[in-house]
Design a protein around this motif. Structure first.
Motif, PDB file in Angstrom:
ATOM      1  N   ARG A  13      18.559 -44.682   0.110  1.00  0.00           N
ATOM      2  CA  ARG A  13      18.767 -44.276   1.506  1.00  0.00           C
ATOM      3  C   ARG A  13      18.820 -42.764   1.634  1.00  0.00           C
ATOM      4  O   ARG A  13      18.250 -42.196   2.564  1.00  0.00           O
ATOM      5  CB  ARG A  13      20.052 -44.893   2.049  1.00  0.00           C
ATOM      6  CG  ARG A  13      19.906 -46.352   2.347  1.00  0.00           C
ATOM      7  CD  ARG A  13      21.169 -46.911   2.935  1.00  0.00           C
ATOM      8  NE  ARG A  13      20.983 -48.311   3.278  1.00  0.00           N
ATOM      9  CZ  ARG A  13      21.953 -49.179   3.362  1.00  0.00           C
ATOM     10  NH1 ARG A  13      23.196 -48.809   3.139  1.00  0.00           N
ATOM     11  NH2 ARG A  13      21.702 -50.425   3.670  1.00  0.00           N
ATOM     12  N   LEU A  14      19.512 -42.118   0.724  1.00  0.00           N
ATOM     13  CA  LEU A  14      19.588 -40.656   0.769  1.00  0.00           C
ATOM     14  C   LEU A  14      18.221 -40.025   0.538  1.00  0.00           C
ATOM     15  O   LEU A  14      17.902 -38.993   1.129  1.00  0.00           O
ATOM     16  CB  LEU A  14      20.595 -40.139  -0.259  1.00  0.00           C
ATOM     17  CG  LEU A  14      22.059 -40.383   0.098  1.00  0.00           C
ATOM     18  CD1 LEU A  14      22.951 -40.007  -1.083  1.00  0.00           C
ATOM     19  CD2 LEU A  14      22.458 -39.614   1.342  1.00  0.00           C
ATOM     20  N   MET A  15      17.403 -40.640  -0.291  1.00  0.00           N
ATOM     21  CA  MET A  15      16.072 -40.106  -0.567  1.00  0.00           C
ATOM     22  C   MET A  15      15.179 -40.128   0.671  1.00  0.00           C
ATOM     23  O   MET A  15      14.318 -39.262   0.819  1.00  0.00           O
ATOM     24  CB  MET A  15      15.410 -40.890  -1.702  1.00  0.00           C
ATOM     25  CG  MET A  15      16.018 -40.588  -3.056  1.00  0.00           C
ATOM     26  SD  MET A  15      15.373 -41.640  -4.354  1.00  0.00           S
ATOM     27  CE  MET A  15      13.681 -41.112  -4.423  1.00  0.00           C
ATOM     28  N   VAL A  16      15.387 -41.103   1.540  1.00  0.00           N
ATOM     29  CA  VAL A  16      14.571 -41.179   2.753  1.00  0.00           C
ATOM     30  C   VAL A  16      15.300 -40.608   3.965  1.00  0.00           C
ATOM     31  O   VAL A  16      14.835 -40.721   5.088  1.00  0.00           O
ATOM     32  CB  VAL A  16      14.090 -42.628   3.041  1.00  0.00           C
ATOM     33  CG1 VAL A  16      13.185 -43.113   1.945  1.00  0.00           C
ATOM     34  CG2 VAL A  16      15.258 -43.559   3.272  1.00  0.00           C
ATOM     35  N   GLY A  17      16.452 -40.003   3.740  1.00  0.00           N
ATOM     36  CA  GLY A  17      17.157 -39.313   4.810  1.00  0.00           C
ATOM     37  C   GLY A  17      18.145 -40.136   5.596  1.00  0.00           C
ATOM     38  O   GLY A  17      18.542 -39.746   6.686  1.00  0.00           O
ATOM     39  N   LEU A  18      18.568 -41.268   5.072  1.00  0.00           N
ATOM     40  CA  LEU A  18      19.580 -42.074   5.747  1.00  0.00           C
ATOM     41  C   LEU A  18      20.935 -41.834   5.096  1.00  0.00           C
ATOM     42  O   LEU A  18      21.178 -42.289   3.987  1.00  0.00           O
ATOM     43  CB  LEU A  18      19.241 -43.568   5.667  1.00  0.00           C
ATOM     44  CG  LEU A  18      18.035 -44.020   6.446  1.00  0.00           C
ATOM     45  CD1 LEU A  18      17.751 -45.500   6.166  1.00  0.00           C
ATOM     46  CD2 LEU A  18      18.244 -43.805   7.927  1.00  0.00           C
ATOM     47  N   PRO A  19      21.817 -41.100   5.754  1.00  0.00           N
ATOM     48  CA  PRO A  19      23.131 -40.834   5.176  1.00  0.00           C
ATOM     49  C   PRO A  19      23.977 -42.105   5.105  1.00  0.00           C
ATOM     50  O   PRO A  19      23.704 -43.091   5.792  1.00  0.00           O
ATOM     51  CB  PRO A  19      23.736 -39.810   6.122  1.00  0.00           C
ATOM     52  CG  PRO A  19      23.011 -39.976   7.400  1.00  0.00           C
ATOM     53  CD  PRO A  19      21.636 -40.488   7.049  1.00  0.00           C
ATOM     54  N   ASP A  20      24.999 -42.081   4.288  1.00  0.00           N
ATOM     55  CA  ASP A  20      25.838 -43.246   4.029  1.00  0.00           C
ATOM     56  C   ASP A  20      26.986 -43.328   5.036  1.00  0.00           C
ATOM     57  O   ASP A  20      27.975 -42.602   4.933  1.00  0.00           O
ATOM     58  CB  ASP A  20      26.375 -43.164   2.604  1.00  0.00           C
ATOM     59  CG  ASP A  20      27.035 -44.440   2.142  1.00  0.00           C
ATOM     60  OD1 ASP A  20      27.228 -45.363   2.964  1.00  0.00           O
ATOM     61  OD2 ASP A  20      27.373 -44.521   0.950  1.00  0.00           O
ATOM     62  N   TYR A  21      26.855 -44.205   6.017  1.00  0.00           N
ATOM     63  CA  TYR A  21      27.869 -44.353   7.060  1.00  0.00           C
ATOM     64  C   TYR A  21      29.181 -44.859   6.485  1.00  0.00           C
ATOM     65  O   TYR A  21      30.254 -44.417   6.896  1.00  0.00           O
ATOM     66  CB  TYR A  21      27.353 -45.299   8.149  1.00  0.00           C
ATOM     67  CG  TYR A  21      28.314 -45.489   9.298  1.00  0.00           C
ATOM     68  CD1 TYR A  21      28.591 -44.441  10.165  1.00  0.00           C
ATOM     69  CD2 TYR A  21      28.932 -46.710   9.516  1.00  0.00           C
ATOM     70  CE1 TYR A  21      29.474 -44.603  11.233  1.00  0.00           C
ATOM     71  CE2 TYR A  21      29.811 -46.884  10.573  1.00  0.00           C
ATOM     72  CZ  TYR A  21      30.081 -45.831  11.419  1.00  0.00           C
ATOM     73  OH  TYR A  21      30.956 -45.997  12.474  1.00  0.00           O
ATOM     74  N   ASP A  22      29.130 -45.779   5.533  1.00  0.00           N
ATOM     75  CA  ASP A  22      30.358 -46.314   4.938  1.00  0.00           C
ATOM     76  C   ASP A  22      31.131 -45.226   4.197  1.00  0.00           C
ATOM     77  O   ASP A  22      32.366 -45.185   4.259  1.00  0.00           O
ATOM     78  CB  ASP A  22      30.046 -47.480   4.007  1.00  0.00           C
ATOM     79  CG  ASP A  22      29.496 -48.673   4.775  1.00  0.00           C
ATOM     80  OD1 ASP A  22      29.903 -48.875   5.940  1.00  0.00           O
ATOM     81  OD2 ASP A  22      28.654 -49.396   4.219  1.00  0.00           O
TER      82      ASP A  22
END
Length: 61
Positions: A13-22
């Motif tokens: 997720r971080l590699m595609v730009g989605l930060p970790d909401y949890d």
């Protein structure tokens, strides 16, 4: 095995730009319990604006 899968998913997720909401929720609970956290949509928009500079000065595409 589960921990390894969770780490892989978080990394992907971080590699595609989605930060970790949890992780954000855990951070807010641990370090800012007096503040209410953003909901998932607000969090995503905030991170997107931080990454791309918002409407002014951001990328064109």
């Amino acid at each position: 095995m589960r921990a390894m899968l969770a780490t892989f998913v978080r990394t992907a997720r971080l590699m595609v730009g989605l930060p970790d909401y949890d992780a954000y929720l855990r951070h807010m609970a641990a370090h800012h319990p007096d503040q209410s956290p953003m909901d998932r949509t607000q969090f995503f928009r905030n991170r997107q604006e931080a990454r791309y500079g918002g409407k002014n000065g951001g990328r064109c595409c």
